[in-house]
Design a protein around this motif. Structure first.
Motif, short mmCIF file in Angstrom:
data_model
loop_
_atom_site.label_atom_id
_atom_site.label_comp_id
_atom_site.label_asym_id
_atom_site.label_seq_id
_atom_site.Cartn_x
_atom_site.Cartn_y
_atom_site.Cartn_z
N ARG A 26 -10.61 -5.32 16.76
CA ARG A 26 -10.44 -5.60 18.18
C ARG A 26 -9.03 -6.13 18.38
NH1 ARG A 26 -10.47 -10.08 21.26
NH2 ARG A 26 -11.07 -9.87 23.46
N LEU A 27 -8.23 -5.41 19.13
CA LEU A 27 -6.83 -5.79 19.34
C LEU A 27 -6.74 -6.81 20.48
CD1 LEU A 27 -5.00 -2.39 18.82
CD2 LEU A 27 -5.64 -4.15 17.16
N ASP A 28 -6.04 -7.89 20.20
CA ASP A 28 -5.96 -9.02 21.13
C ASP A 28 -4.82 -8.85 22.13
OD1 ASP A 28 -6.25 -11.53 22.29
OD2 ASP A 28 -5.03 -12.51 20.79
N ARG B 202 -8.22 -8.56 15.12
CA ARG B 202 -9.11 -9.01 14.05
C ARG B 202 -10.30 -8.07 13.97
NH1 ARG B 202 -7.77 -14.27 12.63
NH2 ARG B 202 -6.54 -15.41 14.19
N ARG B 203 -10.93 -8.11 12.82
CA ARG B 203 -12.20 -7.43 12.64
C ARG B 203 -13.19 -8.42 12.06
NH1 ARG B 203 -13.25 -2.58 8.44
NH2 ARG B 203 -13.65 -4.37 7.09
N ALA B 204 -14.38 -8.48 12.62
CA ALA B 204 -15.39 -9.42 12.14
C ALA B 204 -15.61 -9.23 10.63
CB ALA B 204 -16.69 -9.22 12.90
N GLY B 205 -15.44 -10.30 9.88
CA GLY B 205 -15.62 -10.23 8.44
C GLY B 205 -14.47 -9.57 7.70
N GLY B 206 -13.42 -9.23 8.40
CA GLY B 206 -12.28 -8.56 7.77
C GLY B 206 -11.00 -9.32 8.01
N PRO B 207 -9.88 -8.73 7.66
CA PRO B 207 -8.60 -9.43 7.78
C PRO B 207 -8.10 -9.50 9.21
CG PRO B 207 -8.25 -7.21 6.95
CD PRO B 207 -9.74 -7.40 7.04
N VAL C 204 -1.29 3.98 14.70
CA VAL C 204 -1.86 2.86 13.98
C VAL C 204 -2.91 2.13 14.81
CG1 VAL C 204 -1.37 0.64 12.89
CG2 VAL C 204 0.17 2.57 12.52
N ARG C 205 -2.61 1.83 16.04
CA ARG C 205 -3.57 1.08 16.86
C ARG C 205 -4.88 1.84 17.01
NH1 ARG C 205 -1.45 0.07 22.21
NH2 ARG C 205 0.05 1.73 21.79
N ALA C 206 -4.80 3.13 17.24
CA ALA C 206 -6.02 3.92 17.37
C ALA C 206 -6.81 3.91 16.06
CB ALA C 206 -5.66 5.35 17.77
N ALA C 207 -6.11 3.99 14.92
CA ALA C 207 -6.80 3.96 13.64
C ALA C 207 -7.47 2.62 13.41
CB ALA C 207 -5.81 4.27 12.52
N LEU C 208 -6.82 1.54 13.79
CA LEU C 208 -7.42 0.21 13.65
C LEU C 208 -8.68 0.08 14.50
CD1 LEU C 208 -4.16 -1.90 13.66
CD2 LEU C 208 -5.83 -1.89 11.82
N GLU C 209 -8.61 0.53 15.73
CA GLU C 209 -9.78 0.45 16.61
C GLU C 209 -10.93 1.29 16.06
OE1 GLU C 209 -7.90 1.58 20.25
OE2 GLU C 209 -7.55 -0.49 20.86
N LEU D 248 0.84 -1.19 0.00
CA LEU D 248 0.00 0.00 0.00
C LEU D 248 0.88 1.25 0.00
CD1 LEU D 248 -2.64 -1.10 2.67
CD2 LEU D 248 -2.76 -1.34 0.18
N PRO D 249 0.33 2.39 -0.35
CA PRO D 249 1.11 3.63 -0.25
C PRO D 249 1.57 3.87 1.18
CG PRO D 249 -0.88 4.00 -1.55
CD PRO D 249 -1.01 2.63 -0.95
N VAL D 250 2.73 4.48 1.33
CA VAL D 250 3.22 4.82 2.67
C VAL D 250 2.28 5.86 3.28
CG1 VAL D 250 5.11 5.82 3.99
CG2 VAL D 250 5.60 4.28 2.06
N ALA D 251 1.86 5.61 4.50
CA ALA D 251 0.95 6.53 5.18
C ALA D 251 1.75 7.52 6.02
CB ALA D 251 -0.02 5.77 6.07
N PRO D 252 1.46 8.80 5.93
CA PRO D 252 2.11 9.77 6.84
C PRO D 252 1.56 9.61 8.25
CG PRO D 252 0.39 10.85 5.56
CD PRO D 252 0.47 9.45 5.03
N ASP D 253 2.16 10.29 9.17
CA ASP D 253 1.69 10.25 10.56
C ASP D 253 0.44 11.13 10.69
OD1 ASP D 253 3.60 8.47 11.61
OD2 ASP D 253 5.08 10.08 11.70
N ASP D 254 -0.63 10.61 10.13
CA ASP D 254 -1.90 11.33 10.13
C ASP D 254 -3.00 10.29 10.31
OD1 ASP D 254 -3.57 13.89 9.25
OD2 ASP D 254 -4.35 12.15 8.13
N ALA D 255 -3.81 10.46 11.34
CA ALA D 255 -4.82 9.45 11.67
C ALA D 255 -5.79 9.24 10.52
CB ALA D 255 -5.56 9.88 12.94
N GLY D 256 -6.19 10.30 9.85
CA GLY D 256 -7.13 10.15 8.75
C GLY D 256 -6.55 9.38 7.58
N ALA D 257 -5.31 9.68 7.22
CA ALA D 257 -4.67 8.99 6.11
C ALA D 257 -4.46 7.52 6.44
CB ALA D 257 -3.33 9.65 5.79
N ILE D 258 -4.04 7.23 7.67
CA ILE D 258 -3.84 5.83 8.07
C ILE D 258 -5.17 5.08 8.05
CG2 ILE D 258 -3.15 4.33 9.97
CD1 ILE D 258 -1.12 6.51 10.77
N GLY D 259 -6.21 5.71 8.58
CA GLY D 259 -7.52 5.07 8.61
C GLY D 259 -8.06 4.78 7.22
#
Length: 403
Positions: A264-266, A282-287, A254-259, A217-228
C-alpha cells in the motif's frame, strides 16, 4: 507534493526496532546497543595510587620525618599489610593504597637514603594522587543507554565493566533493487544508450555505514513480471529500496509492481530538489519500501534525508536526528522556488577563520562527481528569498554521517 518534514514523519510513523541478539564484544564495533549496559564491577575496585611514588601519612612527610620503606606494591600485586607510624610503602600507578596511608609522595619529590628511609622534598597533600574506589563507575551503574552506537570508546568502557558479550540490535536487512533496461553493472561491456549502475553500490555503502545489512538484488529490466518477481523475493527484508521506475513514464513500472504484490503506497512526490519522485509504502507483514529516483544524486540525497532516519528508527536509536550546522555562505544565492533545496557545497575556512559553505555553481542532479566532492548539503526552504554572500545558512555536514 508534500513537504520533506511530513514525508519523513510518515516514513517513521509506527516503525518498531528490529529484534536483538547477543554477540561477542570483539564483534560489537559499529553495532547498536539493545539494552542499557550496567557495570558488573566497580572501577577502580579500591582506592589506588594515581602516580608512582610512596604511600604514607601526609602529616609525617610534611613534618620532615625520615620514613622507613617497608615494601613495594606494583599494580596487580597489592601489599598485604598496612602502614604503621613512621612507615612508607613504595607504590606504583594503579596499586591499592595500604591501610594507614592518606597521601602519595611523588617519586621525583622523594629522597631515599642509604638506610632505605624516605623523606619528602615537597609538601604532600592528603588525598592527592589517590583515585578513590568507584571514581570511574560503581557496580550497577548504567554506563550506556540502549540505542547507543558502539565505537572504540564504548567498546573500551564495556570491556572495563567486565562485559564479554553485548546485547545489540540485529542489522536491519535492506534489499536494493535497481531497475531499467539501460543499466549496466561495472565491468560489463558498454553499449549504446546504457549507463553504469551506481545507485545500488552507493546505497549499499550508505546502509552499511548506518549499521544495516545491504543486499544488492539483480538489476531488473523494464518488465513488470521481472520486477514483481524480485520484489516478491525481498519479502524477508526490513526495507526494500528501489531506484528508478518511480516517475510517470510508460516504462516506470515499479509502483504498479509493488501494488500487485500487496504493498500500500502512502505517498508519492515530495516538494524537494533533488529527489521529487520519491514514494513510500508498506505491506502487512513485509518490509517498508522506499522508492528512490533513478537519478544517482537524487537517490543519494533521498537516502540521506529518509533512509538514514528510517534505519536509525529500526535500530532503536531514539532521538537520532540528521546533524545540522550553521555556516557562513560563501557566495550569493538566488531566491528559491516552491521546493526545499539541498545544494551540494564545499566547506572551506575563510581567511578570518570562519567556516564557509560554498555551493557549487551548477547543481544539475545528474552530476555525481560534484556530490563526491561536496562536504555538505546546504538546505534552502521553499520560497526562500535571495541570500547574499556572508549570510548564515544551515547545512548537513556529510562527514558527520560517515559519508
Amino acid at each position: 507534493m508534500i513537504p520533506v518534514a511530513e514525508a519523513r514523519a510518515r516514513i517513521l510513523a509506527g516503525v518498531t526496532p528490529v529484534s536483538a541478539e547477543t554477540i561477542p564484544l570483539t564483534a560489537a564495533a559499529g553495532r547498536v546497543l539493545a539494552a542499557p549496559l550496567r557495570a558488573r564491577v566497580t572501577q577502580p575496585p579500591a582506592d589506588v595510587s594515581a602516580m608512582d611514588g610512596y604511600a604514607l601519612r601526609a602529616a609525617e612527610a610534611n613534618a620532615g620525618m625520615a620514613l622507613r620503606v617497608i615494601g613495594a606494591a606494583p599494580a596487580g600485586r597489592p601489599f598485604a599489610g598496612g602502614l604503621g607510624p613512621g612507615e612508607a610503602l613504595r607504590i606504583f600507578t594503579g596499586a591499592p593504597i595500604p591501610e594507614g596511608a592518606d597521601g602519595i609522595l611523588l617519586q621525583e619529590d622523594a629522597r631515599l637514603d642509604a638506610e632505605g628511609r624516605v623523606t619528602a622534598a615537597d609538601q604532600v597533600t592528603p588525598g592527592r594522587w589517590i583515585r578513590p574506589r568507584g571514581l570511574d563507575f560503581a557496580e550497577g551503574d548504567v554506563l550506556l543507554e540502549a540505542g547507543r552506537k558502539l565505537g572504540a570508546r564504548e567498546i573500551g568502557l564495556a570491556a572495563a565493566a567486565n562485559h564479554p558479550f553485548l546485547p545489540v540490535r540485529r542489522a536491519p536487512r535492506v534489499a536494493i533493487l535497481a531497475t531499467g533496461d539501460e543499466i549496466l553493472l561495472p565491468g560489463e561491456a558498454p553499449r549504446p544508450g546504457a549507463i553504469y549502475s551506481s545507485n545500488s553500490f552507493a546505497l549499499a555503502a550508505m546502509v552499511a555505514a548506518a549499521g544495516g545489512a545491504p543486499e544488492i538484488l539483480p538489476v531488473a529490466p523494464d518488465d513488470a513480471g521481472a520486477i514483481g518477481a524480485l520484489i516478491a523475493g525481498a519479502a524477508s527484508a526490513d526495507v526494500l529500496l528501489t531506484t528508478g521506475g518511480a516517475s510517470v513514464g510508460e516504462h516506470d513500472l515499479v509502483r504498479a509492481a509493488l501494488e500487485a504484490e500487496g504493498y500500500r503506497l502512502d505517498f508519492w512526490r515530495i516538494a524537494m530538489r533533488p529527489g521529487k519522485p520519491l514514494f513510500h509504502g508498506r505491506r502487512a507483514g513485509g518490509p517498508a519500501v522506499l522508492g528512490l529516483p533513478g537519478n544517482p544524486v537524487s537517490a543519494l540525497v533521498c537516502g540521506v534525508l529518509f533512509l538514514l532516519p528510517l534505519l536509525a528508527a529500526l535500530l532503536g536509536r531514539e532521538g537520532w536526528a540528521l546533524p545540522l550546522s550553521r555556516f557562513r555562505l560563501g557566495r550569493d544565492l538566488p531566491a528559491n522556488d516552491k521546493r526545499e533545496d539541498h545544494l551540494r557545497a564545499r566547506l572551506l575556512r575563510a581567511p578570518d577563520g570562519v567556516m564557509e559553505a560554498l555551493p557549487f555553481e551548477r547543481q544539475d542532479s545528474s552530476m555525481l562527481r560534484l556530490l563526491a566532492e561536496a562536504d555538505a548539503l546546504v538546505i534552502r526552504a521553499p520560497h526562500a528569498p535571495p541570500l547574499p554572500r556572508g549570510a548564515d545558512v544551515e547545512a548537513i555536514p556529510l562527514a558527520a554521517l560517515g559519508l
